[in-house]
Design an enzyme around this catalytic site. Structure first.
Site, PDB file in Angstrom:
ATOM      1  N   ARG A  48      18.948  52.142  80.935  1.00 43.60           N
ATOM      2  CA  ARG A  48      19.958  52.198  81.995  1.00 43.60           C
ATOM      3  C   ARG A  48      20.356  53.644  82.295  1.00 43.60           C
ATOM      4  O   ARG A  48      20.589  53.999  83.455  1.00 43.60           O
ATOM      5  CB  ARG A  48      21.184  51.371  81.609  1.00 43.60           C
ATOM      6  N   GLU A  90      33.789  41.968  88.111  1.00 39.23           N
ATOM      7  CA  GLU A  90      33.623  42.137  86.658  1.00 39.23           C
ATOM      8  C   GLU A  90      34.938  42.621  86.087  1.00 39.23           C
ATOM      9  O   GLU A  90      35.905  42.835  86.815  1.00 39.23           O
ATOM     10  CB  GLU A  90      32.481  43.117  86.360  1.00 39.23           C
ATOM     11  N   TYR A 125      26.991  58.094  82.126  1.00 35.60           N
ATOM     12  CA  TYR A 125      27.278  57.989  80.698  1.00 35.60           C
ATOM     13  C   TYR A 125      26.734  56.695  80.133  1.00 35.60           C
ATOM     14  O   TYR A 125      26.311  55.800  80.867  1.00 35.60           O
ATOM     15  CB  TYR A 125      28.781  58.109  80.437  1.00 35.60           C
ATOM     16  N   LYS A 149      26.050  53.851  86.363  1.00 32.53           N
ATOM     17  CA  LYS A 149      27.126  54.040  85.376  1.00 32.53           C
ATOM     18  C   LYS A 149      27.654  55.470  85.439  1.00 32.53           C
ATOM     19  O   LYS A 149      27.334  56.303  84.593  1.00 32.53           O
ATOM     20  CB  LYS A 149      26.608  53.694  83.977  1.00 32.53           C
TER      21      LYS A 149
END
Ligand code: PMP
Length: 287
Positions: free
Chosen positions: A53, A182, A34, A150
């Site tokens: 990406r 993160e 996504y 992702k």
């Protein structure tokens, strides 16, 4: 909320009519990727970076992406227009589609992927977290080992956010071997007392944030020293400032980590400057 128009596999439909198969691999195996693009004044922020990406994520999973950037831009713009979206996000999800049954093996390459996009209206520039900062609570990073892709496997980040909320914080910072990887849905940063901006280097351990890349460029333009390296929770707690970056939160100050105030418990000056610079640059480059 008024009824949204959603994009599903070539059609723009009312949200209650937007349907995908129960055999879709996104549903059964989290076999999907996504992207989230922010919208300011009806225009898309960092669109080329997000599409780069997306292609990389799909490529790493040998997933077909039979749309080029122009076709994807047209869909993003059309959906933004149809929903009269001025400020908020466009969510895009691509899955490996459905072979009509549950089977661990990938279906044939001729199986059409599923592409879904929807909009979310949200005040991004004027937000309480942007003004006042957020409190984060640390959680062990129990995600899989390819966090650079992702994927829609977001159960663990959801669990980490729930645990952080239960601990009285606004968001989670994930920690592995004593070092911050993160945030649950953002990249983590700190500013040392000698004025060096630090964020973890890219690897399989973190998502390569699109906002992170732009903020690194802006930091250089503001003549800030930058180091890409891991840092510990203790180092961040004792830092001059901390903040997070993501498409929908831009640059957001972190004012406490596990109840230890950072920067006297107030948003830092550098975070504020970078947030303003990011918003200005984004408006300039929006498409
Ligand atoms: N890390 C994770 C785990 C995320 O989910 C996100 C948000 N997509 C980010 C970092 C920030 O990425 P971006 O700046 O591209 O939104």
């Amino acid at each position: 909320m008024t009824q949204r128009t959603v994009y599903v596999n070539g059609d723009y439909v009312a949200e209650q009519d937007a349907k995908v198969s129960v055999f879709d691999r996104g549903f059964l195996f989290a076999d999907g990727v996504y992207e989230v693009c922010s919208v300011l004044e009806g225009k898309l922020i960092d669109f080329p970076g997000h599409m780069r990406r997306l292609k990389r994520s799909a490529g790493e999973l040998e997933m077909g992406l039979p749309w080029d950037d122009d076709a994807l831009l047209t869909i993003h713009r059309e959906l933004t227009r149809r929903n009269a979206l001025e400020e908020g996000m466009v969510y895009l999800q691509l899955t490996r589609g459905s072979a009509g049954d549950r089977d661990f093996h990938y279906p044939g390459a001729d199986t059409p992927p599923t592409l879904v996009l929807f909009t979310q209206a949200k005040s991004l520039v004027d937000s309480r977290s942007g003004r006042e900062g957020i409190r984060v609570a640390t959680q062990p990073d129990w995600r899989w080992a390819r966090r650079d892709i992702k994927t829609v496997q977001l159960l663990y980040p959801a669990m980490a956010k729930m645990a952080a909320t239960a601990a009285g914080a606004d968001d989670a910072w994930m920690v592995e071997d004593g070092l911050v990887t993160e945030g649950a849905s953002n990249n983590a940063w700190m500013l040392t007392h000698d004025g060096t901006l630090v964020t973890r280097e890219l690897s399989h351990a973190i998502l390569p944030g699109i906002t992170r890349t732009v903020v690194l460029e802006l930091a250089q333009a503001l003549s800030l020293r930058v180091e890409e390296r891991p840092f510990s929770v203790e180092e961040a707690q004792g830092a001059r400032e901390c903040f997070v970056t993501s498409a929908s939160s831009f640059v957001t100050p972190v004012i406490a980590i596990d109840d230890v105030p950072v920067a006297g418990g107030r948003p830092g000056e550098v975070a504020r400057k970078l947030r303003e610079a990011y918003i200005e640059e984004s408006r300039r480059r929006a498409v």
